[in-house]
Write a protein that holds these residues in place. Structure first.
Motif, mmCIF file in Angstrom:
data_model
loop_
_atom_site.group_PDB
_atom_site.id
_atom_site.type_symbol
_atom_site.label_atom_id
_atom_site.label_comp_id
_atom_site.label_asym_id
_atom_site.label_seq_id
_atom_site.Cartn_x
_atom_site.Cartn_y
_atom_site.Cartn_z
ATOM 1 N N LEU A 162 -27.008 61.317 73.991
ATOM 2 C CA LEU A 162 -26.377 60.010 73.830
ATOM 3 C C LEU A 162 -25.653 59.940 72.478
ATOM 4 O O LEU A 162 -24.553 59.387 72.390
ATOM 5 C CB LEU A 162 -27.432 58.912 73.932
ATOM 6 N N SER A 163 -26.245 60.520 71.438
ATOM 7 C CA SER A 163 -25.587 60.472 70.128
ATOM 8 C C SER A 163 -24.301 61.297 70.136
ATOM 9 O O SER A 163 -23.333 60.942 69.470
ATOM 10 C CB SER A 163 -26.535 60.949 69.024
ATOM 11 N N SER A 164 -24.274 62.395 70.920
ATOM 12 C CA SER A 164 -23.038 63.169 71.048
ATOM 13 C C SER A 164 -21.933 62.310 71.640
ATOM 14 O O SER A 164 -20.804 62.272 71.130
ATOM 15 C CB SER A 164 -23.255 64.387 71.954
ATOM 16 N N GLY A 165 -22.252 61.628 72.730
ATOM 17 C CA GLY A 165 -21.275 60.768 73.374
ATOM 18 C C GLY A 165 -20.829 59.637 72.453
ATOM 19 O O GLY A 165 -19.643 59.306 72.371
ATOM 20 N N TRP A 166 -21.777 59.066 71.729
ATOM 21 C CA TRP A 166 -21.504 57.966 70.815
ATOM 22 C C TRP A 166 -20.521 58.387 69.718
ATOM 23 O O TRP A 166 -19.549 57.686 69.438
ATOM 24 C CB TRP A 166 -22.819 57.478 70.220
ATOM 25 N N LEU A 167 -20.779 59.562 69.112
ATOM 26 C CA LEU A 167 -19.907 60.016 68.022
ATOM 27 C C LEU A 167 -18.497 60.315 68.524
ATOM 28 O O LEU A 167 -17.509 59.992 67.864
ATOM 29 C CB LEU A 167 -20.510 61.256 67.347
ATOM 30 N N LEU A 168 -18.408 60.924 69.715
ATOM 31 C CA LEU A 168 -17.087 61.181 70.303
ATOM 32 C C LEU A 168 -16.362 59.878 70.566
ATOM 33 O O LEU A 168 -15.182 59.726 70.231
ATOM 34 C CB LEU A 168 -17.240 61.945 71.619
ATOM 35 N N ALA A 169 -17.077 58.931 71.166
ATOM 36 C CA ALA A 169 -16.450 57.655 71.527
ATOM 37 C C ALA A 169 -15.995 56.917 70.275
ATOM 38 O O ALA A 169 -14.915 56.331 70.250
ATOM 39 C CB ALA A 169 -17.434 56.800 72.328
ATOM 40 N N ARG A 170 -16.803 56.965 69.211
ATOM 41 C CA ARG A 170 -16.432 56.272 67.991
ATOM 42 C C ARG A 170 -15.160 56.863 67.394
ATOM 43 O O ARG A 170 -14.328 56.147 66.841
ATOM 44 C CB ARG A 170 -17.568 56.372 66.977
ATOM 45 N N HIS A 171 -15.031 58.187 67.531
ATOM 46 C CA HIS A 171 -13.830 58.837 67.015
ATOM 47 C C HIS A 171 -12.604 58.471 67.839
ATOM 48 O O HIS A 171 -11.500 58.314 67.317
ATOM 49 C CB HIS A 171 -14.031 60.357 67.019
ATOM 50 N N GLU A 172 -12.808 58.330 69.161
ATOM 51 C CA GLU A 172 -11.677 58.060 70.052
ATOM 52 C C GLU A 172 -11.303 56.583 70.108
ATOM 53 O O GLU A 172 -10.194 56.237 70.498
ATOM 54 C CB GLU A 172 -12.001 58.540 71.479
ATOM 55 N N ALA A 173 -12.257 55.699 69.753
ATOM 56 C CA ALA A 173 -12.044 54.268 69.974
ATOM 57 C C ALA A 173 -11.139 53.673 68.908
ATOM 58 O O ALA A 173 -11.539 52.826 68.114
ATOM 59 C CB ALA A 173 -13.392 53.545 70.009
ATOM 60 N N ALA A 174 -9.868 54.117 68.892
ATOM 61 C CA ALA A 174 -8.942 53.674 67.858
ATOM 62 C C ALA A 174 -8.312 52.326 68.197
ATOM 63 O O ALA A 174 -7.871 51.606 67.316
ATOM 64 C CB ALA A 174 -7.857 54.727 67.654
ATOM 65 N N ASP A 175 -8.243 51.978 69.460
ATOM 66 C CA ASP A 175 -7.657 50.700 69.849
ATOM 67 C C ASP A 175 -8.360 50.198 71.109
ATOM 68 O O ASP A 175 -9.161 50.918 71.722
ATOM 69 C CB ASP A 175 -6.152 50.857 70.097
ATOM 70 N N TRP A 176 -8.036 48.974 71.532
ATOM 71 C CA TRP A 176 -8.729 48.367 72.661
ATOM 72 C C TRP A 176 -8.447 49.108 73.965
ATOM 73 O O TRP A 176 -9.312 49.211 74.828
ATOM 74 C CB TRP A 176 -8.356 46.894 72.793
ATOM 75 N N GLN A 177 -7.225 49.648 74.107
ATOM 76 C CA GLN A 177 -6.904 50.371 75.336
ATOM 77 C C GLN A 177 -7.829 51.578 75.506
ATOM 78 O O GLN A 177 -8.323 51.858 76.591
ATOM 79 C CB GLN A 177 -5.443 50.853 75.311
ATOM 80 N N ARG A 178 -8.059 52.298 74.403
ATOM 81 C CA ARG A 178 -8.910 53.485 74.505
ATOM 82 C C ARG A 178 -10.377 53.115 74.721
ATOM 83 O O ARG A 178 -11.077 53.804 75.445
ATOM 84 C CB ARG A 178 -8.749 54.358 73.263
ATOM 85 N N ILE A 179 -10.809 52.034 74.085
ATOM 86 C CA ILE A 179 -12.180 51.560 74.342
ATOM 87 C C ILE A 179 -12.325 51.227 75.822
ATOM 88 O O ILE A 179 -13.320 51.561 76.461
ATOM 89 C CB ILE A 179 -12.511 50.334 73.456
#
Lengths: 199, 177
Positions: free
Chosen positions: B127-144
């Protein structure tokens, strides 16, 4: 994140086969692993289950599940460990080497073709944007995979504590994986050992 | 051969990661990122993430292909070989030895304790792997939104992840994110 994760499907549903079959020879072992690895874009595991258990009937469902959980507990990529154990099951250490080679040979050649093609186009905005979209999807896939494993640990409430500690250690506090494993691993296994001894 | 300078510690780290990859190599992502990107600057964030995406998009065991690409980007073909062999060899020797042992002693208490005890730690690390990747990718609302939609579809359906990756590529190429 959805609150009700779907349980890990497949394995539990499939009926047991009374008589497992064996590969005809070590060559068939190679080609079957070569086949299932090439089907697995984004995830080999579902194809491994379908081919090894349902099509070829080399493993009963319970044998497949046992090898998967061993592969999860032991170090190493799960799929690599699965290939090693299936090969070893039928042909000893030679089988382990052959199954592993079957799983890796073709994908390792293909990935460089993909990467070379990519490096030629990486700076065109279209490809760069497409890769950005794929990266976001990958992040989502990893989260979903972790959530799909929740049913495997929800039997005990204390398991959530271990999962939360591991998550916070690496994901929030950014502590090195090595330290998190060295501290949490012996504690979690030791306490489980103690609980099993008492019961 | 200038790559020999960094190649030995590089190889040693993959050997170490092999031993640490309990519960699947994907739990190694944060540490790989720390060592290869943050500490040594051998590759940048974008190279790291695109190697991961290419490893997912190509058939075969994702993390092995990812490791091959990392090695290739840093030290060329010898680097790819070092990364793959390093990541596979130590854990494989342990697996082959343990499989022999566990088939003989499957009811031993410590064998069961290892299964039950490590499982939740493994899930937390994933889960922490996914979390860190998502945090890096979540630059804007569209990507979130794209990340959230991927999680929802992957959990609720049995759709091949290939279609999700293709959808992500399409959404990106059309400039929607």
């Amino acid at each position: 994140m959805p609150s009700s994760p779907t349980p890990i499907p497949q394995a539990a549903k499939i009926q047991r086969h009374s008589a497992a079959q064996a590969p005809r020879n070590i060559g068939e072992l190679f080609w079957v692993f070569n086949h299932l690895t090439l089907l697995g874009v984004g995830g080999v595991l579902p194809f491994a289950q379908r081919i090894l258990v349902e099509d070829k009937r080399w493993l009963r469902t319970d044998e497949f599940v046992e090898m998967l959980s061993l592969g999860q507990v032991l170090p190493g990529p799960n799929l690599i460990n699965l290939a090693l154990m299936v090969g070893q099951h039928f042909f000893g250490w030679r089988g382990a080497v052959v199954a592993l080679s079957g799983m890796l040979a073709a994908p390792l050649v293909l990935i460089f073709v993909v990467a070379l093609a990519y490096s030629g186009f990486a700076h065109t905005p279209l490809v760069a944007h497409a890769l950005q979209g794929m990266s976001a999807v990958v992040a989502g896939l990893v989260i979903a995979m972790a959530v799909k494993l929740f049913p495997a640990i929800q039997a005990r409430r204390s398991n959530w504590l271990w999962a939360a500690l591991a998550f916070c250690g690496v994901g929030i506090l950014r502590i090195d994986l090595l330290w998190v494993l060295l501290v949490l691993g012996p504690l979690a296994v030791g306490l489980t050992w103690w609980r099993l001894r008492r019961s | 051969m200038h790559w020999l300078d960094g190649a030995l510690p590089f190889f040693a780290h993959f050997l170490l990661w092999s031993l640490l990859s309990v519960g699947g190599a994907i739990g190694l992502l944060p540490d790989m990122h720390r060592y290869l990107v943050a500490e040594h600057h051998w590759i940048n964030d974008a190279q790291f993430t695109s190697a991961l995406a290419l490893g997912q998009a190509s058939p075969g065991p994702n993390m092995i292909l990812f490791a091959a690409l990392l090695g290739w980007q840093i030290f060329g073909l010898p680097g790819a070989l070092l990364a793959v062999v390093g990541l596979i060899l130590p854990s494989s020797l342990i697996t082959v030895a343990y499989f022999r042992y566990s088939r003989i002693h499957r009811e031993r208490r410590w064998v069961r304790a290892m299964h039950d005890g490590m499982a939740p730690v493994t899930v937390g690390l994933l889960l922490s792997s996914g979390w860190l990747l998502a945090r890096h990718e979540a630059a804007d609302w569209q990507r979130i939104g794209l990340i959230a939609a991927t999680v929802a579809v992957a959990l609720r359906t049995r759709l091949n992840p290939l279609w999700l990756l293709l959808a992500g590529a399409l959404v990106g190429a059309l400039g929607w994110i």
